[in-house]
Design an enzyme around this catalytic site. Structure first.
Site, PDB file in Angstrom:
ATOM      1  N   SER A  25      -2.791  -7.655   2.737  1.00  0.00           N
ATOM      2  CA  SER A  25      -3.195  -7.508   4.138  1.00  0.00           C
ATOM      3  C   SER A  25      -3.670  -8.837   4.716  1.00  0.00           C
ATOM      4  O   SER A  25      -3.369  -9.165   5.866  1.00  0.00           O
ATOM      5  CB  SER A  25      -4.306  -6.465   4.266  1.00  0.00           C
ATOM      6  OG  SER A  25      -3.829  -5.193   3.980  1.00  0.00           O
TER       7      SER A  25
ATOM      8  N   ARG B 128      -1.488  -5.905  -8.340  1.00  0.00           N
ATOM      9  CA  ARG B 128      -0.415  -6.861  -8.097  1.00  0.00           C
ATOM     10  C   ARG B 128      -0.391  -7.944  -9.161  1.00  0.00           C
ATOM     11  O   ARG B 128       0.645  -8.514  -9.434  1.00  0.00           O
ATOM     12  CB  ARG B 128      -0.584  -7.532  -6.731  1.00  0.00           C
ATOM     13  CG  ARG B 128      -0.414  -6.602  -5.557  1.00  0.00           C
ATOM     14  CD  ARG B 128      -0.787  -7.269  -4.268  1.00  0.00           C
ATOM     15  NE  ARG B 128      -2.206  -7.635  -4.355  1.00  0.00           N
ATOM     16  CZ  ARG B 128      -2.860  -8.379  -3.494  1.00  0.00           C
ATOM     17  NH1 ARG B 128      -2.234  -8.870  -2.462  1.00  0.00           N
ATOM     18  NH2 ARG B 128      -4.134  -8.642  -3.636  1.00  0.00           N
TER      19      ARG B 128
ATOM     20  N   HIS C 141       0.842  -1.204   0.000  1.00  0.00           N
ATOM     21  CA  HIS C 141       0.000   0.000   0.000  1.00  0.00           C
ATOM     22  C   HIS C 141       0.875   1.250   0.000  1.00  0.00           C
ATOM     23  O   HIS C 141       0.621   2.203  -0.740  1.00  0.00           O
ATOM     24  CB  HIS C 141      -0.903   0.040   1.234  1.00  0.00           C
ATOM     25  CG  HIS C 141      -1.922  -1.037   1.307  1.00  0.00           C
ATOM     26  ND1 HIS C 141      -2.065  -1.830   2.429  1.00  0.00           N
ATOM     27  CD2 HIS C 141      -2.847  -1.471   0.418  1.00  0.00           C
ATOM     28  CE1 HIS C 141      -3.042  -2.697   2.223  1.00  0.00           C
ATOM     29  NE2 HIS C 141      -3.531  -2.503   1.001  1.00  0.00           N
TER      30      HIS C 141
ATOM     31  N   LYS D  81     -17.034  -6.056   7.516  1.00  0.00           N
ATOM     32  CA  LYS D  81     -15.881  -6.909   7.781  1.00  0.00           C
ATOM     33  C   LYS D  81     -15.506  -6.830   9.253  1.00  0.00           C
ATOM     34  O   LYS D  81     -15.684  -5.812   9.894  1.00  0.00           O
ATOM     35  CB  LYS D  81     -14.654  -6.445   6.981  1.00  0.00           C
ATOM     36  CG  LYS D  81     -14.743  -6.633   5.498  1.00  0.00           C
ATOM     37  CD  LYS D  81     -13.419  -6.200   4.867  1.00  0.00           C
ATOM     38  CE  LYS D  81     -13.391  -6.435   3.388  1.00  0.00           C
ATOM     39  NZ  LYS D  81     -12.086  -6.025   2.814  1.00  0.00           N
TER      40      LYS D  81
END
Length: 160
Positions: free
Chosen positions: A131, A93, A20, A44
């Site tokens: 993450s 990514r 990040h 979440k």
């Protein structure tokens, strides 16, 4: 006449990783202001609270004067407009990320035609970091150094 270009980089950032940071630092070199939009993410169960995630983002990027972290909830395009921004930054990514992100960019463009999405491919040395994996490594007692900033490493010591 020049105008200031504000970009928004959104996510849960639970936690903010070096991947990040790579995207934010590179965006900060391209845009006048970068807002890290930290999602409340009520859907979440986050490891870190919203306040902690905001503080960690500010601490990790304290050396970037044109970067700030703010909370957001709801549609990202509404937050982008509220900040006077014209760009959404997204990090990529892999091809899997691209497939998801291109669909989101198209929907955001539909909802807010005046907002562009800019994709930044993460640097090779941080491409493997997510993450989710960082949280899992920490949960299993592994070493997260080299994956997150020192301030995030310290914060991990306070959570199980």
């Amino acid at each position: 006449m020049s105008r200031s270009v504000i970009a928004v980089y959104s996510g849960t950032f639970d936690p903010l990783t070096l991947g990040h940071e790579d995207v934010v630092r590179r965006a900060a070199a391209l845009f006048d202001t970068v807002v890290i939009a930290v999602a409340r993410a009520v859907h979440k169960k986050t490891l870190f609270s919203l306040d902690q995630r905001l503080q960690l983002a500010q601490a990790a990027l304290a050396d970037c004067p044109n970067v700030k972290a703010l909370p957001f909830d709801g549609l990202i395009v509404d937050f982008v407009k509220s900040q006077g921004a014209s760009v959404i930054v997204r990090g990529l990514r892999s091809v899997t990320d691209y497939d998801y992100e291109i669909q989101m960019a198209g929907m955001n463009r539909h909802l807010a035609p005046q907002v562009d999405t800019v994709f930044l491919h993460t640097s090779a040395n941080v491409q493997h970091i997510s993450s989710t994996l960082v949280r899992e490594i920490h949960k299993l007692g592994g070493d997260v150094s080299g994956l997150v900033s020192p301030s995030v490493q310290t914060a991990f010591k306070s959570v199980l």
